[in-house]
Design a protein around this motif. Structure first.
Motif, PDB file in Angstrom:
ATOM      1  N   GLY A  34       3.939  12.107   3.561  1.00 20.28           N
ATOM      2  CA  GLY A  34       2.941  12.965   3.515  1.00 20.28           C
ATOM      3  C   GLY A  34       1.782  12.231   3.834  1.00 20.28           C
ATOM      4  O   GLY A  34       1.494  11.057   4.258  1.00 20.28           O
ATOM      5  N   ASP A  35       0.670  12.818   3.371  1.00 20.40           N
ATOM      6  CA  ASP A  35      -0.552  12.407   3.972  1.00 20.40           C
ATOM      7  C   ASP A  35      -1.004  10.930   3.246  1.00 20.40           C
ATOM      8  O   ASP A  35      -1.606  10.169   4.038  1.00 20.40           O
ATOM      9  CB  ASP A  35      -1.837  13.268   3.520  1.00 20.40           C
ATOM     10  CG  ASP A  35      -1.785  14.762   4.395  1.00 20.40           C
ATOM     11  OD1 ASP A  35      -1.241  14.563   5.616  1.00 20.40           O
ATOM     12  OD2 ASP A  35      -2.563  15.619   4.304  1.00 20.40           O
ATOM     13  N   ARG A  36      -0.738  10.757   2.143  1.00 19.03           N
ATOM     14  CA  ARG A  36      -1.021   9.601   1.208  1.00 19.03           C
ATOM     15  C   ARG A  36      -0.372   8.726   2.163  1.00 19.03           C
ATOM     16  O   ARG A  36      -0.933   7.290   2.355  1.00 19.03           O
ATOM     17  CB  ARG A  36      -0.663   9.695  -0.041  1.00 19.03           C
ATOM     18  CG  ARG A  36      -1.091   8.512  -0.876  1.00 19.03           C
ATOM     19  CD  ARG A  36      -0.493   8.497  -2.288  1.00 19.03           C
ATOM     20  NE  ARG A  36       0.979   8.374  -2.355  1.00 19.03           N
ATOM     21  CZ  ARG A  36       1.633   6.887  -2.224  1.00 19.03           C
ATOM     22  NH1 ARG A  36       0.911   6.137  -1.926  1.00 19.03           N
ATOM     23  NH2 ARG A  36       2.967   6.970  -2.136  1.00 19.03           N
ATOM     24  N   LEU A  37       0.879   8.330   2.421  1.00 17.72           N
ATOM     25  CA  LEU A  37       1.867   7.378   2.852  1.00 17.72           C
ATOM     26  C   LEU A  37       0.965   7.154   4.285  1.00 17.72           C
ATOM     27  O   LEU A  37       1.171   5.833   4.681  1.00 17.72           O
ATOM     28  CB  LEU A  37       3.226   7.535   2.882  1.00 17.72           C
ATOM     29  CG  LEU A  37       3.992   7.567   1.594  1.00 17.72           C
ATOM     30  CD1 LEU A  37       5.490   7.799   1.650  1.00 17.72           C
ATOM     31  CD2 LEU A  37       3.564   5.984   1.031  1.00 17.72           C
ATOM     32  N   LEU A  38       0.941   8.230   4.996  1.00 20.89           N
ATOM     33  CA  LEU A  38       0.494   8.051   6.698  1.00 20.89           C
ATOM     34  C   LEU A  38      -0.906   7.304   6.596  1.00 20.89           C
ATOM     35  O   LEU A  38      -1.083   6.440   7.365  1.00 20.89           O
ATOM     36  CB  LEU A  38       0.648   9.468   7.275  1.00 20.89           C
ATOM     37  CG  LEU A  38       2.069   9.849   7.392  1.00 20.89           C
ATOM     38  CD1 LEU A  38       1.962  11.247   8.002  1.00 20.89           C
ATOM     39  CD2 LEU A  38       2.972   8.943   8.316  1.00 20.89           C
ATOM     40  N   GLU A  39      -1.698   7.870   5.612  1.00 25.03           N
ATOM     41  CA  GLU A  39      -3.234   7.088   5.356  1.00 25.03           C
ATOM     42  C   GLU A  39      -3.007   5.646   5.312  1.00 25.03           C
ATOM     43  O   GLU A  39      -3.935   4.864   5.764  1.00 25.03           O
ATOM     44  CB  GLU A  39      -4.008   7.860   4.496  1.00 25.03           C
ATOM     45  CG  GLU A  39      -4.374   9.254   4.955  1.00 25.03           C
ATOM     46  CD  GLU A  39      -4.976  10.063   3.964  1.00 25.03           C
ATOM     47  OE1 GLU A  39      -5.112   9.591   2.902  1.00 25.03           O
ATOM     48  OE2 GLU A  39      -5.483  11.429   4.239  1.00 25.03           O
ATOM     49  N   SER A  40      -2.275   5.459   4.435  1.00 26.14           N
ATOM     50  CA  SER A  40      -2.023   3.831   3.882  1.00 26.14           C
ATOM     51  C   SER A  40      -1.472   3.308   5.252  1.00 26.14           C
ATOM     52  O   SER A  40      -1.880   2.262   5.635  1.00 26.14           O
ATOM     53  CB  SER A  40      -0.792   3.603   2.819  1.00 26.14           C
ATOM     54  OG  SER A  40      -1.217   4.461   1.666  1.00 26.14           O
ATOM     55  N   VAL A  41      -0.602   3.500   5.936  1.00 22.74           N
ATOM     56  CA  VAL A  41       0.103   2.955   7.095  1.00 22.74           C
ATOM     57  C   VAL A  41      -1.104   2.948   8.081  1.00 22.74           C
ATOM     58  O   VAL A  41      -1.514   2.025   8.718  1.00 22.74           O
ATOM     59  CB  VAL A  41       1.086   3.886   7.891  1.00 22.74           C
ATOM     60  CG1 VAL A  41       1.511   3.287   9.120  1.00 22.74           C
ATOM     61  CG2 VAL A  41       2.265   4.005   6.930  1.00 22.74           C
ATOM     62  N   ALA A  42      -1.964   3.896   8.387  1.00 22.58           N
ATOM     63  CA  ALA A  42      -2.980   3.982   9.245  1.00 22.58           C
ATOM     64  C   ALA A  42      -3.992   3.044   9.011  1.00 22.58           C
ATOM     65  O   ALA A  42      -4.520   2.284  10.003  1.00 22.58           O
ATOM     66  CB  ALA A  42      -3.808   5.382   9.362  1.00 22.58           C
ATOM     67  N   ARG A  43      -4.326   2.792   7.878  1.00 20.89           N
ATOM     68  CA  ARG A  43      -5.383   2.018   7.351  1.00 20.89           C
ATOM     69  C   ARG A  43      -4.994   0.299   7.662  1.00 20.89           C
ATOM     70  O   ARG A  43      -5.803  -0.371   8.228  1.00 20.89           O
ATOM     71  CB  ARG A  43      -5.486   1.827   5.753  1.00 20.89           C
ATOM     72  CG  ARG A  43      -6.488   2.953   5.416  1.00 20.89           C
ATOM     73  CD  ARG A  43      -7.223   2.785   4.026  1.00 20.89           C
ATOM     74  NE  ARG A  43      -6.045   2.826   3.183  1.00 20.89           N
ATOM     75  CZ  ARG A  43      -5.542   4.100   2.483  1.00 20.89           C
ATOM     76  NH1 ARG A  43      -6.001   5.072   2.788  1.00 20.89           N
ATOM     77  NH2 ARG A  43      -4.697   3.829   1.530  1.00 20.89           N
ATOM     78  N   VAL A  44      -3.710   0.080   7.328  1.00 20.12           N
ATOM     79  CA  VAL A  44      -3.063  -1.271   7.642  1.00 20.12           C
ATOM     80  C   VAL A  44      -3.299  -1.439   9.299  1.00 20.12           C
ATOM     81  O   VAL A  44      -3.534  -2.592   9.605  1.00 20.12           O
ATOM     82  CB  VAL A  44      -1.778  -1.461   7.222  1.00 20.12           C
ATOM     83  CG1 VAL A  44      -1.065  -2.787   7.606  1.00 20.12           C
ATOM     84  CG2 VAL A  44      -1.845  -1.428   5.377  1.00 20.12           C
ATOM     85  N   VAL A  45      -2.762  -0.569   9.769  1.00 22.17           N
ATOM     86  CA  VAL A  45      -2.809  -0.568  11.467  1.00 22.17           C
ATOM     87  C   VAL A  45      -4.129  -0.879  11.855  1.00 22.17           C
ATOM     88  O   VAL A  45      -4.530  -1.612  12.816  1.00 22.17           O
ATOM     89  CB  VAL A  45      -2.056   0.742  12.095  1.00 22.17           C
ATOM     90  CG1 VAL A  45      -2.319   0.573  13.551  1.00 22.17           C
ATOM     91  CG2 VAL A  45      -0.803   0.728  11.823  1.00 22.17           C
ATOM     92  N   ASP A  86       0.912  -1.342   0.300  1.00 23.37           N
ATOM     93  CA  ASP A  86       0.036  -0.102   0.050  1.00 23.37           C
ATOM     94  C   ASP A  86       0.749   1.248   0.056  1.00 23.37           C
ATOM     95  O   ASP A  86       0.328   2.283  -0.483  1.00 23.37           O
ATOM     96  CB  ASP A  86      -1.043   0.059   1.187  1.00 23.37           C
ATOM     97  CG  ASP A  86      -1.978  -0.954   1.119  1.00 23.37           C
ATOM     98  OD1 ASP A  86      -2.189  -1.594   0.091  1.00 23.37           O
ATOM     99  OD2 ASP A  86      -2.773  -1.210   2.103  1.00 23.37           O
ATOM    100  N   THR A  87       2.012   1.277   0.482  1.00 21.91           N
ATOM    101  CA  THR A  87       2.873   2.297   0.443  1.00 21.91           C
ATOM    102  C   THR A  87       3.931   2.366  -0.684  1.00 21.91           C
ATOM    103  O   THR A  87       4.532   3.549  -1.095  1.00 21.91           O
ATOM    104  CB  THR A  87       3.655   2.407   1.786  1.00 21.91           C
ATOM    105  OG1 THR A  87       4.553   1.351   1.968  1.00 21.91           O
ATOM    106  CG2 THR A  87       2.778   2.493   2.932  1.00 21.91           C
ATOM    107  N   GLY A  88       4.263   1.219  -1.017  1.00 20.02           N
ATOM    108  CA  GLY A  88       5.144   1.278  -2.292  1.00 20.02           C
ATOM    109  C   GLY A  88       6.577   1.299  -1.686  1.00 20.02           C
ATOM    110  O   GLY A  88       7.571   1.287  -2.356  1.00 20.02           O
ATOM    111  N   LEU A  89       6.613   1.172  -0.383  1.00 25.09           N
ATOM    112  CA  LEU A  89       8.126   1.099   0.095  1.00 25.09           C
ATOM    113  C   LEU A  89       8.552  -0.292   0.408  1.00 25.09           C
ATOM    114  O   LEU A  89       7.769  -1.039   0.411  1.00 25.09           O
ATOM    115  CB  LEU A  89       8.062   1.795   1.476  1.00 25.09           C
ATOM    116  CG  LEU A  89       7.710   3.304   1.528  1.00 25.09           C
ATOM    117  CD1 LEU A  89       7.867   4.021   2.874  1.00 25.09           C
ATOM    118  CD2 LEU A  89       8.629   4.162   0.789  1.00 25.09           C
ATOM    119  N   PRO A  90      10.106  -0.357   0.136  1.00 19.82           N
ATOM    120  CA  PRO A  90      10.491  -1.900  -0.037  1.00 19.82           C
ATOM    121  C   PRO A  90      10.623  -2.619   1.106  1.00 19.82           C
ATOM    122  O   PRO A  90      10.873  -3.869   1.100  1.00 19.82           O
ATOM    123  CB  PRO A  90      11.786  -1.485  -0.587  1.00 19.82           C
ATOM    124  CG  PRO A  90      12.350  -0.201   0.165  1.00 19.82           C
ATOM    125  CD  PRO A  90      11.089   0.795   0.139  1.00 19.82           C
TER     126      PRO A  90
END
Length: 286
Positions: A132-143, A26-30
């Motif tokens: 930014g907001d997009r990445l943090l929202e992706s993290v929040a959804r998974v959590v 969801d974040t695209g981070l490795p």
């Protein structure tokens, strides 16, 4: 010491493994990693890695307040550093474990259920990125999904543990129906299957009650369901929606509704969950 699975503490390892994959997707981070919090809440052990090139972080013990993850745990909220080794707001006692992975931008987020931290999850990049907001929202959804699924499974275990040792058949059916409804709300397939297994084991309790104490079983033994009606109910029992049942069986959604209504009518059921439980009681479903 990590929290062992028990009556109220489901083993989080399979769920956390799926959460790490979801964080990367969801974040695209490795890189993603994390682990369960100790029972006293004073720290955690990184037990799982996803996308790591080394094992330098594996089995690292992190104390509350120390490093990035320890700070997130102590504050009970996510914490982000754009450049880990230059960050002044965290301690650097774990630099020796982070350095071999060449991580730079990292986010850490605690998983909290009923006010108690259960795990800490990280997602990271080896280059500088803007959380930014997009990445943090992706993290929040998974959590949030992890928190919800842990809470749902824990509630199922709590309800089962609170049941009296000797159950009437009617009480077993009621308990199974309630657990089935809980299972239907879970998106995580692994958790859903475990709850379905809890339902199966709960039904076995009915066979242990002395015959004189049993309530009359539902009068559905003579009901004959068609093969399609059984297939539809089997998919419903797995928590599928009508659209998902239609896709799985190659039917139209309206056709699924027709089979479901027909099965409910034969069984004398007023809802989907009751139809599944009555079909199982009649031996029409595993």
């Amino acid at each position: 010491m990590t929290i062992p699975p028990g009556p109220y503490s489901p083993n989080p390892a399979p769920l956390l493994a799926r959460a790490l994959r979801a964080l990367r997707r969801d974040t695209g981070l490795p890189v993603a990693f994390g682990g369960p919090v100790s029972r006293d809440g004073r720290g955690f052990v990184i037990e799982q890695l996803d996308g790591a090139r080394t094992t330098s972080l594996l089995r690292l013990r992190v104390q509350a307040g120390a490093g990035l993850g320890g700070r997130a745990l102590a504050l009970a909220r996510p914490w982000v550093v754009d450049d880990y080794f230059a960050a002044e707001e965290i301690t650097h006692v774990y630099d020796h474990a982070v350095a071999p992975e060449h991580l730079r931008s990292i986010a850490a987020a605690p998983v909290v259920v009923d006010g108690a931290p259960r795990a800490v999850l990280y997602v990271a990049s080896r280059s500088s990125v803007d959380f930014g907001d997009r990445l943090l929202e992706s993290v929040a959804r998974v959590v949030q999904l992890v928190e919800r699924d842990l809470a749902v499974e824990e509630e199922g275990r709590r309800r089962l543990a609170a049941a009296p040792p000797a159950l009437h058949s009617a009480e077993v059916h009621e308990l199974v129906a309630e657990l089935s409804q809980i299972a239907a709300t879970v998106q995580d397939e692994g958790i859903r299957r475990r709850l379905v297994d809890v339902c199966r084991r709960t039904r076995l309790l009915a066979g242990r009650v002395p015959s004189a104490d049993r309530s009359p079983a539902p009068a559905v033994a003579a009901v004959r369901l068609s093969p399609r009606e059984r297939e539809v109910l089997a998919e419903v029992a797995r928590g599928c929606t009508n659209d998902e049942v239609a896709e799985a069986l190659g039917l139209l959604p309206n056709t699924v509704k027709s089979y479901l209504k027909s099965a409910m009518r034969k069984l004398g059921a007023t809802n989907r969950v009751q139809a599944v439980n009555l079909a199982r009681a009649a031996g029409a479903l595993d």
